[in-house]
Design a protein around this motif. Structure first.
Motif, mmCIF file in Angstrom:
data_model
loop_
_atom_site.group_PDB
_atom_site.id
_atom_site.type_symbol
_atom_site.label_atom_id
_atom_site.label_comp_id
_atom_site.label_asym_id
_atom_site.label_seq_id
_atom_site.Cartn_x
_atom_site.Cartn_y
_atom_site.Cartn_z
ATOM 1 N N LYS A 164 -17.941 -16.487 -5.201
ATOM 2 C CA LYS A 164 -16.769 -16.853 -5.973
ATOM 3 C C LYS A 164 -17.063 -18.096 -6.811
ATOM 4 O O LYS A 164 -17.585 -19.068 -6.292
ATOM 5 C CB LYS A 164 -15.578 -17.107 -5.056
ATOM 6 C CG LYS A 164 -15.184 -15.902 -4.224
ATOM 7 C CD LYS A 164 -14.057 -16.249 -3.252
ATOM 8 C CE LYS A 164 -13.716 -15.050 -2.371
ATOM 9 N NZ LYS A 164 -12.633 -15.371 -1.403
ATOM 10 N N PRO A 197 -12.334 -9.994 -23.100
ATOM 11 C CA PRO A 197 -11.934 -8.978 -22.117
ATOM 12 C C PRO A 197 -12.172 -7.576 -22.669
ATOM 13 O O PRO A 197 -12.120 -7.335 -23.882
ATOM 14 C CB PRO A 197 -10.452 -9.258 -21.913
ATOM 15 C CG PRO A 197 -10.014 -9.895 -23.205
ATOM 16 C CD PRO A 197 -11.167 -10.704 -23.687
ATOM 17 N N GLY A 225 -12.915 -6.771 -16.817
ATOM 18 C CA GLY A 225 -12.841 -8.217 -16.810
ATOM 19 C C GLY A 225 -13.403 -8.772 -18.106
ATOM 20 O O GLY A 225 -13.343 -8.141 -19.168
ATOM 21 N N GLN A 226 -13.953 -9.960 -18.042
ATOM 22 C CA GLN A 226 -14.546 -10.578 -19.224
ATOM 23 C C GLN A 226 -15.955 -10.011 -19.427
ATOM 24 O O GLN A 226 -16.744 -9.914 -18.494
ATOM 25 C CB GLN A 226 -14.615 -12.097 -19.050
ATOM 26 C CG GLN A 226 -13.249 -12.763 -18.908
ATOM 27 C CD GLN A 226 -12.427 -12.640 -20.178
ATOM 28 O OE1 GLN A 226 -12.967 -12.611 -21.270
ATOM 29 N NE2 GLN A 226 -11.091 -12.554 -20.011
ATOM 30 N N GLU A 270 -14.781 -13.794 -14.896
ATOM 31 C CA GLU A 270 -13.374 -14.178 -14.992
ATOM 32 C C GLU A 270 -13.129 -15.123 -16.163
ATOM 33 O O GLU A 270 -12.159 -14.962 -16.901
ATOM 34 C CB GLU A 270 -12.916 -14.847 -13.678
ATOM 35 C CG GLU A 270 -11.429 -15.181 -13.681
ATOM 36 C CD GLU A 270 -10.985 -15.802 -12.380
ATOM 37 O OE1 GLU A 270 -9.875 -15.485 -11.925
ATOM 38 O OE2 GLU A 270 -11.767 -16.584 -11.803
ATOM 39 N N LYS A 271 -13.994 -16.118 -16.364
ATOM 40 C CA LYS A 271 -13.826 -17.084 -17.444
ATOM 41 C C LYS A 271 -15.111 -17.137 -18.288
ATOM 42 O O LYS A 271 -16.199 -17.208 -17.741
ATOM 43 C CB LYS A 271 -13.523 -18.476 -16.882
ATOM 44 C CG LYS A 271 -12.174 -18.559 -16.157
ATOM 45 C CD LYS A 271 -11.934 -19.969 -15.644
ATOM 46 C CE LYS A 271 -10.598 -20.068 -14.912
ATOM 47 N NZ LYS A 271 -10.348 -21.451 -14.401
ATOM 48 N N GLY A 314 -15.078 -14.615 -10.758
ATOM 49 C CA GLY A 314 -13.748 -14.789 -10.199
ATOM 50 C C GLY A 314 -13.756 -14.761 -8.678
ATOM 51 O O GLY A 314 -14.806 -14.925 -8.040
ATOM 52 N N GLN A 315 -12.562 -14.500 -8.096
ATOM 53 C CA GLN A 315 -12.421 -14.494 -6.651
ATOM 54 C C GLN A 315 -12.659 -13.115 -6.059
ATOM 55 O O GLN A 315 -13.146 -12.989 -4.951
ATOM 56 C CB GLN A 315 -11.003 -14.972 -6.279
ATOM 57 C CG GLN A 315 -10.676 -16.360 -6.770
ATOM 58 C CD GLN A 315 -11.568 -17.436 -6.158
ATOM 59 O OE1 GLN A 315 -11.907 -17.360 -4.957
ATOM 60 N NE2 GLN A 315 -11.988 -18.406 -6.960
ATOM 61 N N PHE A 356 -13.251 -6.778 -9.944
ATOM 62 C CA PHE A 356 -12.269 -6.214 -10.880
ATOM 63 C C PHE A 356 -12.211 -4.705 -10.710
ATOM 64 O O PHE A 356 -13.056 -4.082 -10.063
ATOM 65 C CB PHE A 356 -12.652 -6.584 -12.322
ATOM 66 C CG PHE A 356 -12.322 -8.013 -12.647
ATOM 67 C CD1 PHE A 356 -11.070 -8.338 -13.162
ATOM 68 C CD2 PHE A 356 -13.236 -9.035 -12.422
ATOM 69 C CE1 PHE A 356 -10.763 -9.655 -13.457
ATOM 70 C CE2 PHE A 356 -12.932 -10.335 -12.729
ATOM 71 C CZ PHE A 356 -11.688 -10.660 -13.251
ATOM 72 N N PRO A 375 -17.266 -10.944 -5.379
ATOM 73 C CA PRO A 375 -17.289 -10.631 -6.817
ATOM 74 C C PRO A 375 -18.629 -9.971 -7.189
ATOM 75 O O PRO A 375 -19.673 -10.306 -6.644
ATOM 76 C CB PRO A 375 -17.136 -11.992 -7.484
ATOM 77 C CG PRO A 375 -16.538 -12.871 -6.441
ATOM 78 C CD PRO A 375 -17.063 -12.380 -5.110
#
Length: 479
Positions: free
Chosen positions: A369, A386, A391-392, A410-411, A430-431, A434, A447
């Protein structure tokens, strides 16, 4: 082309994004490269624009001038052919005019002969008329002589008629009539010889007059026929003379036109020869200029090749510049040298079942994560953002028609159009996983980062590019 793939592969939309990103980033890299001296690979890709334009312009101009020269030579040949035809036409016209002049002289001679014959005929007609006048006068005199002796002749004829009706008696039978008989005999003896002579002369004159009249009539007919033929000949000769004169005038006009045309063709021929000479000089000058520019360009290319070779040698032993805007190495040469984008454990490999009945076009890496995802190689960000349930997504154009696709983050810390170097942070995980990876039957809920390498739009096995061996792909805490 990038064709649609099952989860978690990319779709056609991502392909369009890649294309747009590649175009924009390459233009950006070219503009930035003007301020940096290091990337010699850019200069080695082609000739110097100014030199190339100069050479191309010189070659094009020389080609155009050569085409103009060929066209001028063809036109000159055509003009020369026309000049030959004009010369032949001039010669033919001069011969025709000479022949017409000879015919005209012959016609003039025949007209003179006809006029001479007409004069002779006129003289003959005049002589015939004079002869006819004399004969008419003689006829009149004979007629008058006969008229003047008409009484005597009447008496003689009467006496002869009486004698014919009542012959004189015999003297022995009727002596009383002897005196009358003697008197008649004396009178007849005196008159009859004279009458006989005059009668014979008159008959001869009348015969001659009739003969002369016949001769004069025949001469008149002959002269009239001769005059008619002479008039027809004169008319024919006059018509021929007029026709010859018209032909001679027309030939003279044609001769003048042909002379002017020959002069114009001569002037045009001289102009074309001058143009051809000028074009030949210009072509030689342009070819010399193009050859000189080509030699300069060859020298420049040789120098660039030497610099490029030195740069490549330096790149083989030196650390790439962090400020570069082009890949330091060709992506196809980096097999077995790249680091994974993040630390983790590979849970699905290229070609394996993705859990949804399809073949996996990349590989799936289970990580921690908040783990940082870095660029595995130098390249341009073709797309960052996205995409559906993946996700991204970040797509990196690494050159040589290669792309690296990273999905499930995620980012994102980068944007499309930027050039990144190997190891530069791109995003964080991310956590949880997806939805794009939900179809995979994974043992954990960590993840997962989806990694795909494409060449010419087709996915390839990425394992040959990684430096880490299989035992090193274990999950580590990157926080």
């Amino acid at each position: 082309m990038w064709s649609p793939k099952p989860v978690p592969t990319m779709s056609v939309t991502a392909t369009a994004v890649i294309r747009l990103g590649m175009s924009g980033n390459r233009m950006l890299a070219t503009s930035l490269g003007l301020c940096i001296v290091v990337p010699l690979l850019i200069l080695a890709d082609g000739a110097h624009p100014a030199h190339a334009t100069e050479i191309e312009s010189a070659d094009t101009s020389a080609t155009v001038l050569e085409q103009e020269q060929r066209a001028s030579r063809l036109e000159l040949q055509s003009v020369a052919d026309e000049a030959d035809l004009a010369a032949k036409a001039l010669s033919a016209l001069e011969s025709d005019i000479a022949a017409l002049r000879a015919d005209q002289q012959e016609l003039d001679s025949k007209i003179a002969e006809t006029a001479s014959r007409r004069a002779e005929l006129d003289q003959k007609i005049a002589a015939g008329e004079q002869s006819m006048t004399g004969l008419s006068e003689r006829q009149d005199s004979v007629r008058l002589s006969l008229i003047s002796r008409r009484s005597v002749l009447a008496e003689i004829l009467a006496a002869l008629q009486r004698i014919g009706r009542d012959p004189p008696p015999a003297l022995l039978v009727t002596p009383e009539d002897a005196l009358s008989s003697v008197r008649s005999a004396i009178l007849l003896g005196a008159v009859v010889p004279e009458i006989r002579a005059e009668t014979e002369a008159l008959a001869a004159d009348l015969k001659e007059l009739a003969s002369l009249r016949q001769a004069i009539a025949a001469e008149r007919l002959s002269l009239a026929s001769a005059l008619e033929r002479n008039a027809e000949e004169e008319q024919r000769l006059a018509s021929l003379a007029s026709e010859k004169t018209a032909l001679q005038e027309e030939s003279s006009r044609r001769l003048e036109r042909e002379r002017k045309r020959a002069e114009a063709l001569s002037v045009r021929s001289n102009e074309l020869e001058s143009v051809i000479t000028t074009l030949a000089d210009e072509i030689v000058a342009l070819k010399q200029a193009a050859e000189a520019a080509r030699k300069v360009e060859q020298d420049r290319q040789r120098q660039l090749a030497e610099q490029l070779e030195r740069a490549r040698a330096f790149a083989a032993v030196a650390v790439p510049d962090k400020n570069r805007i082009m890949p330091a190495y060709a992506f196809s040469k980096l097999t077995g040298t790249l680091l994974l984008p993040t630390h983790g454990e590979t849970v699905r490999y290229f070609g394996a079942d993705d859990g949804a009945g399809h073949t996996l076009a990349g590989e799936v890496l289970a990580t921690q994560k908040g783990a940082t995802v870095s660029a595995p190689a130098d390249g341009w960000i073709a797309y960052a953002g996205p995409f559906r349930s993946y996700g991204q997504v970040v797509i990196i154009d690494t050159g040589e028609n290669h792309h690296v696709v990273l999905a499930g983050m995620e980012k994102i810390k980068v944007s499309a159009g930027r050039f990144v170097v190997a190891g530069e942070p791109l995003a964080t995980m991310g956590q949880t996983r997806f939805a794009g990876s939900a179809a995979l039957s994974l043992a954990s809920e960590r993840p997962t980062l989806y990694i795909e390498i494409r060449k010419d739009g087709q996915p390839v096995d990425p394992r040959s590019w990684w430096k880490d061996d299989m035992s090193s792909r274990k999950a580590n805490n990157d926080t």
